[in-house]
Design an enzyme around this catalytic site. Structure first.
Site, PDB file in Angstrom:
ATOM      1  N   HIS A  70      -5.892  -5.961  -3.617  1.00 44.90           N
ATOM      2  CA  HIS A  70      -6.612  -6.157  -1.900  1.00 44.90           C
ATOM      3  C   HIS A  70      -6.965  -7.628  -2.154  1.00 44.90           C
ATOM      4  O   HIS A  70      -7.589  -7.943  -1.174  1.00 44.90           O
ATOM      5  CB  HIS A  70      -7.603  -5.448  -2.542  1.00 44.90           C
ATOM      6  CG  HIS A  70      -7.697  -4.004  -2.137  1.00 44.90           C
ATOM      7  ND1 HIS A  70      -9.068  -2.996  -2.827  1.00 44.90           N
ATOM      8  CD2 HIS A  70      -6.632  -2.708  -1.457  1.00 44.90           C
ATOM      9  CE1 HIS A  70      -8.868  -1.936  -2.493  1.00 44.90           C
ATOM     10  NE2 HIS A  70      -6.895  -1.314  -1.739  1.00 44.90           N
ATOM     11  N   ASN A 112      -4.020   7.989   6.701  1.00 47.64           N
ATOM     12  CA  ASN A 112      -2.723   7.524   6.633  1.00 47.64           C
ATOM     13  C   ASN A 112      -3.152   5.928   7.574  1.00 47.64           C
ATOM     14  O   ASN A 112      -1.989   5.548   8.287  1.00 47.64           O
ATOM     15  CB  ASN A 112      -1.894   7.909   7.030  1.00 47.64           C
ATOM     16  CG  ASN A 112      -2.607   8.108   8.821  1.00 47.64           C
ATOM     17  OD1 ASN A 112      -3.861   8.175   8.868  1.00 47.64           O
ATOM     18  ND2 ASN A 112      -2.035  10.051   9.852  1.00 47.64           N
ATOM     19  N   ARG A 166       0.591  -1.146  -0.169  1.00 50.46           N
ATOM     20  CA  ARG A 166      -0.123  -0.129   0.051  1.00 50.46           C
ATOM     21  C   ARG A 166       0.373   1.150  -0.310  1.00 50.46           C
ATOM     22  O   ARG A 166       0.521   2.311  -0.894  1.00 50.46           O
ATOM     23  CB  ARG A 166      -1.093   0.263   1.503  1.00 50.46           C
ATOM     24  CG  ARG A 166      -1.115   1.253   1.132  1.00 50.46           C
ATOM     25  CD  ARG A 166      -2.813   1.131   2.365  1.00 50.46           C
ATOM     26  NE  ARG A 166      -4.154   2.082   1.925  1.00 50.46           N
ATOM     27  CZ  ARG A 166      -4.692   2.387   2.726  1.00 50.46           C
ATOM     28  NH1 ARG A 166      -3.869   2.769   4.008  1.00 50.46           N
ATOM     29  NH2 ARG A 166      -5.497   3.689   2.768  1.00 50.46           N
ATOM     30  N   HIS A 211       0.690   4.103  -1.976  1.00 53.49           N
ATOM     31  CA  HIS A 211       0.134   5.783  -2.212  1.00 53.49           C
ATOM     32  C   HIS A 211       1.655   6.853  -2.911  1.00 53.49           C
ATOM     33  O   HIS A 211       1.202   8.130  -2.673  1.00 53.49           O
ATOM     34  CB  HIS A 211      -0.051   5.933  -0.312  1.00 53.49           C
ATOM     35  CG  HIS A 211      -0.619   5.734  -0.284  1.00 53.49           C
ATOM     36  ND1 HIS A 211      -1.251   6.427   0.999  1.00 53.49           N
ATOM     37  CD2 HIS A 211      -2.004   4.879  -0.568  1.00 53.49           C
ATOM     38  CE1 HIS A 211      -2.919   6.272   1.123  1.00 53.49           C
ATOM     39  NE2 HIS A 211      -3.147   4.741   0.290  1.00 53.49           N
TER      40      HIS A 211
HETATM   41  C1  HEM Z   1      -7.774   1.838  -7.012  1.00 54.55           C
HETATM   42  C2  HEM Z   1      -7.827   2.592  -5.993  1.00 54.55           C
HETATM   43  C3  HEM Z   1      -8.179   2.460  -4.358  1.00 54.55           C
HETATM   44  C4  HEM Z   1      -8.281   2.635  -3.272  1.00 54.55           C
HETATM   45  C5  HEM Z   1      -9.649   3.193  -3.248  1.00 54.55           C
HETATM   46  C6  HEM Z   1      -8.072   2.240  -2.165  1.00 54.55           C
HETATM   47  C7  HEM Z   1      -8.785   1.817  -0.888  1.00 54.55           C
HETATM   48  C8  HEM Z   1      -8.334   1.290   0.105  1.00 54.55           C
HETATM   49  C9  HEM Z   1      -8.720   1.771   1.545  1.00 54.55           C
HETATM   50  C10 HEM Z   1      -9.630   2.388   2.498  1.00 54.55           C
HETATM   51  C11 HEM Z   1      -7.338   0.313   2.693  1.00 54.55           C
HETATM   52  C12 HEM Z   1      -7.644   0.495   3.879  1.00 54.55           C
HETATM   53  C13 HEM Z   1      -7.173   1.600   5.187  1.00 54.55           C
HETATM   54  C14 HEM Z   1      -7.929   1.330   6.328  1.00 54.55           C
HETATM   55  O1  HEM Z   1      -8.961   0.922   6.562  1.00 54.55           O
HETATM   56  O2  HEM Z   1      -7.151   0.388   7.127  1.00 54.55           O
HETATM   57  C15 HEM Z   1      -6.915  -0.117   1.767  1.00 54.55           C
HETATM   58  C16 HEM Z   1      -5.997  -1.229   1.813  1.00 54.55           C
HETATM   59  C17 HEM Z   1      -5.247  -1.445   1.192  1.00 54.55           C
HETATM   60  N1  HEM Z   1      -4.662  -0.851   0.237  1.00 54.55           N
HETATM   61 FE1  HEM Z   1      -6.087  -0.037  -1.482  1.00 54.55          FE
HETATM   62  N2  HEM Z   1      -6.572   0.929  -2.419  1.00 54.55           N
HETATM   63  C18 HEM Z   1      -6.962   0.976  -3.907  1.00 54.55           C
HETATM   64  C19 HEM Z   1      -5.766   0.183  -4.820  1.00 54.55           C
HETATM   65  C20 HEM Z   1      -5.006   0.027  -4.075  1.00 54.55           C
HETATM   66  C21 HEM Z   1      -3.406  -0.480  -5.084  1.00 54.55           C
HETATM   67  C22 HEM Z   1      -3.319   0.089  -6.501  1.00 54.55           C
HETATM   68  C23 HEM Z   1      -3.035  -0.887  -3.939  1.00 54.55           C
HETATM   69  C24 HEM Z   1      -1.447  -1.659  -4.119  1.00 54.55           C
HETATM   70  C25 HEM Z   1      -1.525  -1.970  -5.429  1.00 54.55           C
HETATM   71  C26 HEM Z   1      -3.498  -1.842  -2.818  1.00 54.55           C
HETATM   72  C27 HEM Z   1      -3.433  -1.641  -1.505  1.00 54.55           C
HETATM   73  C28 HEM Z   1      -3.211  -1.640  -0.575  1.00 54.55           C
HETATM   74  C29 HEM Z   1      -3.043  -3.194   0.571  1.00 54.55           C
HETATM   75  C30 HEM Z   1      -2.224  -4.145   0.463  1.00 54.55           C
HETATM   76  C31 HEM Z   1      -4.207  -2.712   1.160  1.00 54.55           C
HETATM   77  C32 HEM Z   1      -4.320  -3.084   3.014  1.00 54.55           C
HETATM   78  C33 HEM Z   1      -3.236  -2.292   3.698  1.00 54.55           C
HETATM   79  C34 HEM Z   1      -2.773  -2.866   5.190  1.00 54.55           C
HETATM   80  O3  HEM Z   1      -3.198  -3.858   5.531  1.00 54.55           O
HETATM   81  O4  HEM Z   1      -2.281  -2.734   5.842  1.00 54.55           O
HETATM   82  N3  HEM Z   1      -5.142  -0.797  -2.871  1.00 54.55           N
HETATM   83  N4  HEM Z   1      -6.908   0.527   0.074  1.00 54.55           N
HETATM   84  C1  LIG Z   2      -2.224   9.741  10.463  1.00 57.28           C
HETATM   85  O1  LIG Z   2      -2.398  11.747  10.883  1.00 57.28           O
HETATM   86  C2  LIG Z   2      -3.072  11.810  12.505  1.00 57.28           C
HETATM   87  C3  LIG Z   2      -3.639  13.358  12.060  1.00 57.28           C
HETATM   88  O2  LIG Z   2      -4.254  13.303  10.594  1.00 57.28           O
HETATM   89  C4  LIG Z   2      -1.464  11.978  12.666  1.00 57.28           C
HETATM   90  O3  LIG Z   2      -1.925  12.285  14.142  1.00 57.28           O
HETATM   91  C5  LIG Z   2      -1.162  10.316  13.262  1.00 57.28           C
HETATM   92  O4  LIG Z   2      -0.143  11.277  13.976  1.00 57.28           O
HETATM   93  C6  LIG Z   2      -1.104   9.938  11.453  1.00 57.28           C
HETATM   94  N1  LIG Z   2      -0.580   8.602  11.819  1.00 57.28           N
HETATM   95  C7  LIG Z   2       0.145   8.095  11.513  1.00 57.28           C
HETATM   96  C8  LIG Z   2       0.530   6.579  12.001  1.00 57.28           C
HETATM   97  O5  LIG Z   2       1.344   8.157  11.113  1.00 57.28           O
END
Ligand code: HEM
Ligand SMILES: *[C@@H]1O[C@H](CO)[C@@H](O)[C@H](O)[C@H]1NC(C)=O
Ligand SMILES: *[C@@H]1O[C@H](CO)[C@@H](O)[C@H](O)[C@H]1NC(C)=O
Ligand SMILES: *[C@@H]1O[C@H](CO)[C@@H](O)[C@H](O)[C@H]1NC(C)=O
Ligand SMILES: *[C@@H]1O[C@H](CO)[C@@H](O)[C@H](O)[C@H]1NC(C)=O
Ligand SMILES: *[C@@H]1O[C@H](CO)[C@@H](O)[C@H](O)[C@H]1NC(C)=O
Length: 324
Positions: free
Chosen positions: A194, A97, A65, A69
């Site tokens: 995902h 984040n 991820r 980003h």
């Molecule tokens: C298409 C648009 C995308 C959206 C809207 C999106 C959105 C998100 C969101 C909202 C999360 C969860 C964050 C949380 O609540 O902890 C997430 C997690 C994740 N995303 Fe995406 N994402 C996108 C594309 C991608 C792409 C292109 C990749 C990598 C190739 C990716 C890889 C991941 C991974 C691996 C996680 C899990 C992170 C973890 O387990 O810590 N995402 N994404």
């Molecule tokens: C995520 O952003 C918030 C502010 O929006 C900050 O207070 C926090 O430390 C950040 N967390 C990490 C893990 O960087």
């Protein structure tokens, strides 16, 4: 003029955006960039990532991820790694984040690289190589990472607003990707990221509770799955760690994600939208059916993602958290 208005009538708006998007990348990357300068670079990075993942199984998803980003904001220039400074909040302190962690793994790899080959391997290249390594390590494809990125000097928290949101539909997603020179195939293939990891309730809760004036629950979601998500998030205000795995095999890189999306079990609205829209549905179906095809296309799209906004006039940071 005449030609252009003719084009306008036969091409959908999305296709037009693809045509008018200028290539963002100026610098040329090279698979052999460190062959002479630092032949041990990739070995050091993959060992560090592997070791860290044994101690903390959340590391691989977080690194994948992180690469997404980084490349979506200011290009793949390691802006995601910079710490906030006095008077300037960095990307990592911007709103979405919540799962941006595991920065210490990159710091660790960088420290070892500075001993082996000082001032040589950019932090942006470390992220790109580490993202490939986690995918391969968990059963996904291998590809040659192109290298030679430079690190940027700027990171702004307010720019995270330019990341696509989990509530986006295909029109919004494709516009966000097209601005980075990425097409619909890249959108569907990269969303396959995902297949790994976890989401907090805040990222999907709106789909299962008070979704809209007409629907309590997002009508595109499988009913039993919605119930499961709702139960996971009974009191997210008290339990900040509550959430759901993005895939039933969230520690294996496979094509299960697409099968789940076809069953109405995509966690985010953006995942489910890929199956609901005729422009992307056929791509979801082909990746669900053919894992080899998905692996090939994912690798190709990751190379493309790694080319986004690569800068020429950057530096090789000594420490990934601060500019030199
Ligand atoms: C298409 C648009 C995308 C959206 C809207 C999106 C959105 C998100 C969101 C909202 C999360 C969860 C964050 C949380 O609540 O902890 C997430 C997690 C994740 N995303 Fe995406 N994402 C996108 C594309 C991608 C792409 C292109 C990749 C990598 C190739 C990716 C890889 C991941 C991974 C691996 C996680 C899990 C992170 C973890 O387990 O810590 N995402 N994404
Ligand atoms: C995520 O952003 C918030 C502010 O929006 C900050 O207070 C926090 O430390 C950040 N967390 C990490 C893990 O960087
Ligand atoms: C592996 O990681 C652990 C914990 O982060 C650390 O203590 C150990 O020294 C590492 N080993 C190698 C070979 O990098
Ligand atoms: C972020 O803030 C800076 C001023 O600090 C402003 O110039 C820039 O346009 C803002 N960017 C976004 C995406 O809002
Ligand atoms: C996508 O969302 C935007 C903004 O909410 C909306 O204007 C548009 O009609 C939607 N497009 C589709 C195809 O649903
Ligand atoms: C549900 O959403 C509506 C607006 O769409 C709002 O008026 C209402 O207070 C919300 N209900 C709950 C229980 O959050």
């Amino acid at each position: 003029m005449a030609t252009f208005s003719h084009l306008n009538t036969i091409l959908s708006p999305t296709v037009l955006i693809l045509f008018i998007t200028l290539p963002l990348s100026k610098a040329v990357l090279d698979a052999h960039f460190y062959d002479q300068k630092c032949p041990v670079a990739e070995h050091i990075i993959s060992e560090t990532v592997r070791n860290a993942s044994i101690y903390d199984p959340k590391v691989p998803a977080r690194i994948l991820r992180m690469f997404f980003h980084d490349c979506f904001l200011r290009g793949c220039d390691a802006s995601v790694l910079l710490d906030s400074t006095q008077g300037s909040k960095a990307e990592k302190d911007g709103p979405p984040n919540i799962s941006l962690r595991a920065f210490y793994v990159v710091d660790d790899a960088k420290a070892k690289l500075e001993m082996a080959c000082p001032n040589t391997v950019s932090c942006a290249d470390i992220i790109a190589i580490a993202a490939r390594d986690v995918v391969t390590m968990l059963g996904g494809p291998y590809w040659n990472v192109l290298k030679g990125r430079k690190d940027g000097r700027v990171s702004k928290a307010n720019e995270t607003i330019n990341l696509p949101a989990p509530s986006f539909n295909v029109t919004q997603l494709s516009q966000s990707f097209a601005r980075r020179g990425l097409g619909l195939k890249d959108l569907v293939a990269l969303s396959g990221g995902h297949t790994l990891g976890f989401s907090h309730c805040s990222s999907f809760e709106a789909r299962v509770r008070n979704f809209s004036a007409l629907h309590e629950v997002d009508p595109n979601i499988n009913i039993e799955f919605a119930e499961k998500l709702r139960k996971k998030c009974l009191d997210p205000k008290r339990d900040h760690n509550a959430g759901e795995f993005l895939d039933s095999t969230s520690s294996t890189f496979d094509n299960d994600y697409y099968q789940r999306v076809m069953a109405g079990k995509g966690v985010f609205g953006s995942d489910q939208a890929l199956y609901g829209d005729f422009r992307t549905r056929w791509i979801v179906e082909s990746f669900a059916k053919d894992e080899k095809l998905f692996f090939r296309e994912f690798a190709a799209s990751m190379v493309k993602l790694g080319n986004v906004g690569v800068i020429e006039d950057g530096e090789v940071r000594v420490k990934c958290r601060v500019v030199n």
